[in-house]
Design a protein around this motif. Sequence first.
Motif, PDB file in Angstrom:
ATOM      1  N   GLU A 144     -17.990 -18.123  -6.340  1.00 32.34           N
ATOM      2  CA  GLU A 144     -18.429 -18.926  -7.485  1.00 32.34           C
ATOM      3  C   GLU A 144     -17.328 -19.859  -7.966  1.00 32.34           C
ATOM      4  OE1 GLU A 144     -21.683 -16.083  -9.632  1.00 32.34           O
ATOM      5  OE2 GLU A 144     -19.589 -15.426  -9.648  1.00 32.34           O
ATOM      6  N   VAL A 145     -16.089 -19.388  -7.943  1.00 38.21           N
ATOM      7  CA  VAL A 145     -14.966 -20.232  -8.345  1.00 38.21           C
ATOM      8  C   VAL A 145     -14.859 -21.436  -7.411  1.00 38.21           C
ATOM      9  CG1 VAL A 145     -12.438 -20.321  -8.468  1.00 38.21           C
ATOM     10  CG2 VAL A 145     -13.679 -18.409  -9.513  1.00 38.21           C
ATOM     11  N   ILE A 146     -14.958 -21.193  -6.119  1.00 39.37           N
ATOM     12  CA  ILE A 146     -14.865 -22.279  -5.135  1.00 39.37           C
ATOM     13  C   ILE A 146     -16.045 -23.227  -5.268  1.00 39.37           C
ATOM     14  CG2 ILE A 146     -14.903 -22.800  -2.659  1.00 39.37           C
ATOM     15  CD1 ILE A 146     -13.272 -20.135  -2.329  1.00 39.37           C
ATOM     16  N   VAL A 147     -17.248 -22.673  -5.419  1.00 43.08           N
ATOM     17  CA  VAL A 147     -18.440 -23.505  -5.611  1.00 43.08           C
ATOM     18  C   VAL A 147     -18.297 -24.323  -6.897  1.00 43.08           C
ATOM     19  CG1 VAL A 147     -20.914 -23.426  -6.168  1.00 43.08           C
ATOM     20  CG2 VAL A 147     -20.014 -22.093  -4.254  1.00 43.08           C
ATOM     21  N   GLY A 148     -17.808 -23.698  -7.955  1.00 42.74           N
ATOM     22  CA  GLY A 148     -17.624 -24.403  -9.223  1.00 42.74           C
ATOM     23  C   GLY A 148     -16.649 -25.556  -9.102  1.00 42.74           C
ATOM     24  N   SER A 149     -15.546 -25.329  -8.402  1.00 41.66           N
ATOM     25  CA  SER A 149     -14.568 -26.397  -8.211  1.00 41.66           C
ATOM     26  C   SER A 149     -15.161 -27.533  -7.379  1.00 41.66           C
ATOM     27  CB  SER A 149     -13.308 -25.835  -7.551  1.00 41.66           C
ATOM     28  OG  SER A 149     -12.282 -26.790  -7.547  1.00 41.66           O
ATOM     29  N   ALA A 150     -15.925 -27.186  -6.361  1.00 42.05           N
ATOM     30  CA  ALA A 150     -16.584 -28.206  -5.538  1.00 42.05           C
ATOM     31  C   ALA A 150     -17.610 -28.988  -6.365  1.00 42.05           C
ATOM     32  CB  ALA A 150     -17.250 -27.564  -4.325  1.00 42.05           C
ATOM     33  N   LEU A 151     -18.358 -28.294  -7.220  1.00 43.89           N
ATOM     34  CA  LEU A 151     -19.323 -28.969  -8.085  1.00 43.89           C
ATOM     35  C   LEU A 151     -18.629 -29.915  -9.062  1.00 43.89           C
ATOM     36  CD1 LEU A 151     -21.813 -26.064  -8.878  1.00 43.89           C
ATOM     37  CD2 LEU A 151     -22.292 -28.132  -7.544  1.00 43.89           C
ATOM     38  N   PHE A 152     -17.491 -29.474  -9.591  1.00 42.30           N
ATOM     39  CA  PHE A 152     -16.720 -30.322 -10.501  1.00 42.30           C
ATOM     40  C   PHE A 152     -16.286 -31.595  -9.778  1.00 42.30           C
ATOM     41  CE2 PHE A 152     -12.806 -31.775 -12.499  1.00 42.30           C
ATOM     42  CZ  PHE A 152     -13.190 -31.845 -13.828  1.00 42.30           C
ATOM     43  N   TRP A 153     -15.786 -31.444  -8.564  1.00 39.39           N
ATOM     44  CA  TRP A 153     -15.335 -32.579  -7.753  1.00 39.39           C
ATOM     45  C   TRP A 153     -16.505 -33.528  -7.486  1.00 39.39           C
ATOM     46  CZ3 TRP A 153     -11.961 -31.763  -2.755  1.00 39.39           C
ATOM     47  CH2 TRP A 153     -11.543 -32.989  -2.271  1.00 39.39           C
ATOM     48  N   ALA A 154     -17.629 -32.981  -7.056  1.00 41.86           N
ATOM     49  CA  ALA A 154     -18.803 -33.804  -6.768  1.00 41.86           C
ATOM     50  C   ALA A 154     -19.316 -34.473  -8.039  1.00 41.86           C
ATOM     51  CB  ALA A 154     -19.901 -32.957  -6.130  1.00 41.86           C
TER      52      ALA A 154
END
Length: 173
Positions: A144-154
């Motif tokens: 979830e942390v990695i997905v969250g960071s990727a979502l923030f970037w996108a």
Amino acid sequence: MRRGPGPVVADMAPIALVQALVLVLMANGAPVLAARLLGKRASAPVDRGCLLPDGRPLLGPSKTWRGLVLGVLVPALGAPVLGVERQVGALIGALAMAGDLNSSFLKRRLGVPPSGAAPGIDQVPESLLPLLGASGVLGLSLVEVIVGSALFWAGEAILSPLLFRLGLRDRSY
């Protein structure tokens, strides 16, 4: 993790991830909005104009004490509205600001001018650090942390042109 027939799937807690991302957005957005609303008022640079031996600024003039304070205060005040404790909002804000300062330091070493774009360097530290730091409290998994960071970037890539057109950003990344 849930095991059953088929692949191993992480149990996602989408509410906690959304709460955390909104707090990260508050932390990162507060300094930008303050700069637009207040201009140069109360905008003392964190690095006090310090130049390192390479002739480049330590952080640059856009990293201000006003931004740091608001980057912690705004998510702390907004956290209860999201059902999160103020301390968690402050933690997320402080870690987002720490990530932002680290990315600015790295960008200056790489020769990127203040407020200049550096995809990845701009988004990852200021989202990954707070999500990791609050993961235990919010029950976020590493996935979830990695997905969250990727979502923030996108999200930043998608919103940046809009924020530029609205006059909230100096340039579109």
